[in-house]
Enzyme design. Structure first.
Site, short mmCIF file in Angstrom:
data_model
loop_
_atom_site.label_atom_id
_atom_site.label_comp_id
_atom_site.label_asym_id
_atom_site.label_seq_id
_atom_site.Cartn_x
_atom_site.Cartn_y
_atom_site.Cartn_z
N GLU A 1 0.82 -1.20 0.00
CA GLU A 1 0.00 0.00 0.00
C GLU A 1 0.87 1.27 0.00
OE1 GLU A 1 -4.02 -1.64 2.22
OE2 GLU A 1 -2.49 -0.66 3.46
N GLU B 1 -6.08 -7.84 -1.22
CA GLU B 1 -6.70 -7.98 0.10
C GLU B 1 -8.20 -7.84 -0.08
OE1 GLU B 1 -5.04 -5.40 3.09
OE2 GLU B 1 -2.97 -5.86 2.52
#
Length: 660
Positions: A142, A304
């Site tokens: 991220e 995710e």
């Protein structure tokens, strides 16, 4: 189609590993993501590497016939590295040092951090790069999240000045292009230039802030590409990605540029998180998934995927039975060809012990496990048939990182400001999602594309372009060609009035689009979240955030303000203009989602695009597969719904096969 899970074997006993992998296999999972936070394990001391834990795990994966995507562990770093090089951390806008103990604190302008990154990534790539169980790499984790895409450290200031000197060459050029004669802020030495950090009252020059955002984007993109070069050298043939996060335009990073040297886009899909009391509306979720697919205009990965209630400190909404399976289906329908659930088992300790996974803190199989297992079984044939197939669409919404940055520091209206957490300013995100929702609720396949990508727009019957205030002349010419050739452009308020140096044009709004739109604007207001009445024929609409009073030149009025509280009641709000063989709709306000649906009915019908409204909570897509084509209908409500001739149960879906 690959189904997998994010797995953290370092958080469990080695005796658990075989049982864990057996449970995953029984569920229908065949792959895991590993190691994205394991730097301290693999390099416990500077230059001393220990890969034994992950060697053992990869051997177990081979034994179970499973694969792994390895993460480079640079989103956190070991305390010994900070102790030796305290300058490698970022400084927040408010001057807070991002010290050790959390994550994403690394300064991308730090030579010491880049050297340390080189060492760990090279060692990992050499050691694991040709391992048969390793099928790819996730670079970092991220990148840019939680405000880590902006850094106000001394090293960032040093590199910012170097970046400016490279761009402008001379201070005279910088002073002129920034308009520094305003307020007399004329720099005579590169070392005089500060970072646009926290301030007491009036903000810094918007041209300066825009350049600072561009610089920070270049720093992060360069850092990810630097890792990619190492992996390409020592792990040949293994595809590379990194994982993005909600909301699409939360970062200032040019993600289209970032992925230009990676193989595919990955996205972390959380339709609800933290203390939210309800999920995001389904059009917003689809908009983010189409953004992910559209960055490279090909299938993407969900690295995710929501599998359990998530939060760091507080929790909120519990998805009813069927909803997490529906969210899985929705991601695949929108173009995902790999799904990794976050996470396999919930951590018993640490900052994410409230981030629930497929299993809770123990090993007992949960209702989540059985729901996802059944969904995988039910949709596998469909998912495998459409995996890697194009997602066809006749409509696209265009987004622009330059304007996303612009609206962070100069949002124009309080209605375009939204900061759910201190590091997020996502008003641009919400506005684009609202414009996207109009076509989504009408069940039209729609793309979300970067405006600067090399895309053939003639493939689309309708292009939508909101908040394109800061323009690129080459894009304007490309749009003119598109419309003149027969395309339909839906153009939003404040369009085309500011160049890339942040100078306003002399022409009235919509500036460089004036001839195309056939309209001029001299008066406007920003009513924030106040709703303003509009009438389109007999249909009532609502606008807010920004209201322009349109003065048609060659355009035809299709909607007028109709609000007794406003002196401009009766004045034009939406127009359409013929340009060449095409049309330009100019929307002088921010419509509510319901109003956009009514407007898009008119626009789509005129452009020859099929649509159908099945209710506010029903979503339908059309996909092409290798064996069949499909019509997929999803019910995002907790009630039984009639969709055409089908009755869908709460959070249910129907996948209809259509012979080719």
């Amino acid at each position: 189609m690959i189904f997998g899970a994010c797995y953290y074997p370092e958080q469990w006993n080695p005796e658990d590993w075989d049982e864990d992998l057996k449970i995953m296999k029984e569920m229908g999972l065949s792959s895991v993501r590993l190691a994205e936070f394991a730097w301290g394990i693999m390099e416990p001391k500077e230059g001393k590497f220990d890969f034994s834990l992950f060697d053992a795990v990869l051997k177990k994966l081979q034994d179970h016939g499973m694969t792994a995507i390895l993460g480079t562990p640079t989103a956190t770093f070991p305390p010994w590295l900070y102790k030796k090089f305290p300058e490698i951390v970022q400084v927040s806008k408010e001057g807070i040092i991002r010290g050790i103990g959390t994550r994403r604190q690394a300064c991308f302008s730090s030579p010491a951090y880049k050297k340390a990154t080189d060492r760990i990534v090279t060692a990992m790539a050499k050691h694991f790069g040709n391992h048969p169980a390793v099928v790819g790499w996730q670079i970092d984790n991220e990148p840019g999240h939680e405000g880590s895409d902006v850094d106000y450290s001394p090293l960032a200031l040093e590199n910012f000045r170097i970046w400016l000197k490279s761009k402008y060459k001379t201070l005279d050029s910088l002073n002129k292009r920034w308009g520094n004669i305003f307020w007399g802020v004329i720099y005579t030495d590169w070392k005089e230039i500060p970072l646009p950090a926290a301030h007491v009252a009036s903000n810094f020059n918007p041209a300066m802030i825009q350049d600072y955002y561009r610089f920070q984007s270049d720093e992060l993109v360069s850092y990810i590409h630097f890792q990619a070069e190492i992996l390409r050298k020592y792990s040949k043939g293994k595809p590379l990605t990194t994982n993005l996060y909600p909301s699409p335009f939360l970062p200032i990073t040019d993600m289209e540029k970032l992925f230009s040297k990676l193989d595919y886009v990955s996205w972390d899909n959380y339709p609800v998180w933290g203390n939210q009391q309800e999920p995001y509306p389904h059009p917003l979720v689809t908009a983010t998934q189409q953004y992910s697919r559209g960055l490279k205009n090909k299938p993407y990965t969900v690295m995710e995927q929501f599998s359990g209630v998530q939060g760091h400190d507080t929790l909120g909404y519990l998805p009813p039975p069927g909803q997490i399976g529906l969210w899985l289906t929705q991601a695949i329908v929108n173009g995902a060809n790999q799904i990794y659930f976050f996470r396999y088992r919930t951590a018993r300790f640490g900052q994410e012990q409230l981030c629930y996974g497929i299993l809770d803190h123990g090993k007992r199989k949960t209702s989540k496990y059985f729901e996802l297992k059944k969904t995988i079984e039910d949709i596998s044939e469909f998912a495998n048939d459409i995996a890697d197939s194009p997602y066809r669409a006749e409509v696209a919404i265009l987004h622009d990182i330059e304007n996303s940055r612009n609206y962070k520091h100069q949002p124009l209206s309080d209605g375009l400001k939204f900061s759910p957490v201190p590091f997020a300013q996502v008003g641009y995100d919400i506005e684009l999602a609202t414009w996207f929702a109009g076509t989504n609720v009408l069940n039209v396949n729609a793309h979300s594309l970067p405006i600067n990508a090399d895309t053939d727009w003639s493939n689309y019957k309708v292009l939508t372009l909101p908040l394109y205030t800061m323009f690129d002349p080459s894009i304007v010419e490309k749009l003119k060609t598109y419309v003149a050739g027969g395309g339909t452009l839906v153009l939003g308020y404040r369009a085309g009035i500011k160049d890339k140096d942040h100078w306003m044009v002399e022409e009235p709004v919509p500036g460089v689009f004036g001839e195309m739109a056939g309209v001029e604007v001299f008066q406007f207001e920003a009513p924030a979240i106040e709703k303003v009445g509009i009438r389109m024929g007999i249909l009532p609409l609502k606008g807010s955030k920004f209201c322009e009073i349109l003065e048609p030149a060659t355009a035809k009025v299709i909607a007028r303000y109709k609000d007794s509280k406003k002196f401009y009641s009766g004045k034009p709000a939406i127009t359409v203009n013929t340009f060449g063989k095409g049309k330009v709709y100019y929307v002088g306000t921010s419509l509510t989602p319901e109003s956009f649906i009514l407007l898009y009915r008119k626009i789509l019908k005129g452009a020859g695009v099929s649509f159908g409204f099945l209710g506010a909570t029903i979503e339908r897509h059309y996909r092409e597969g290798k064996q069949f084509n499909y019509e997929i209908t999803m019910n995002h409500s907790n009630r039984y719904k009639l969709a055409g001739l089908s009755i869908l149960k709460p959070f249910g879906y129907k996948i209809k096969k259509i012979p080719k």
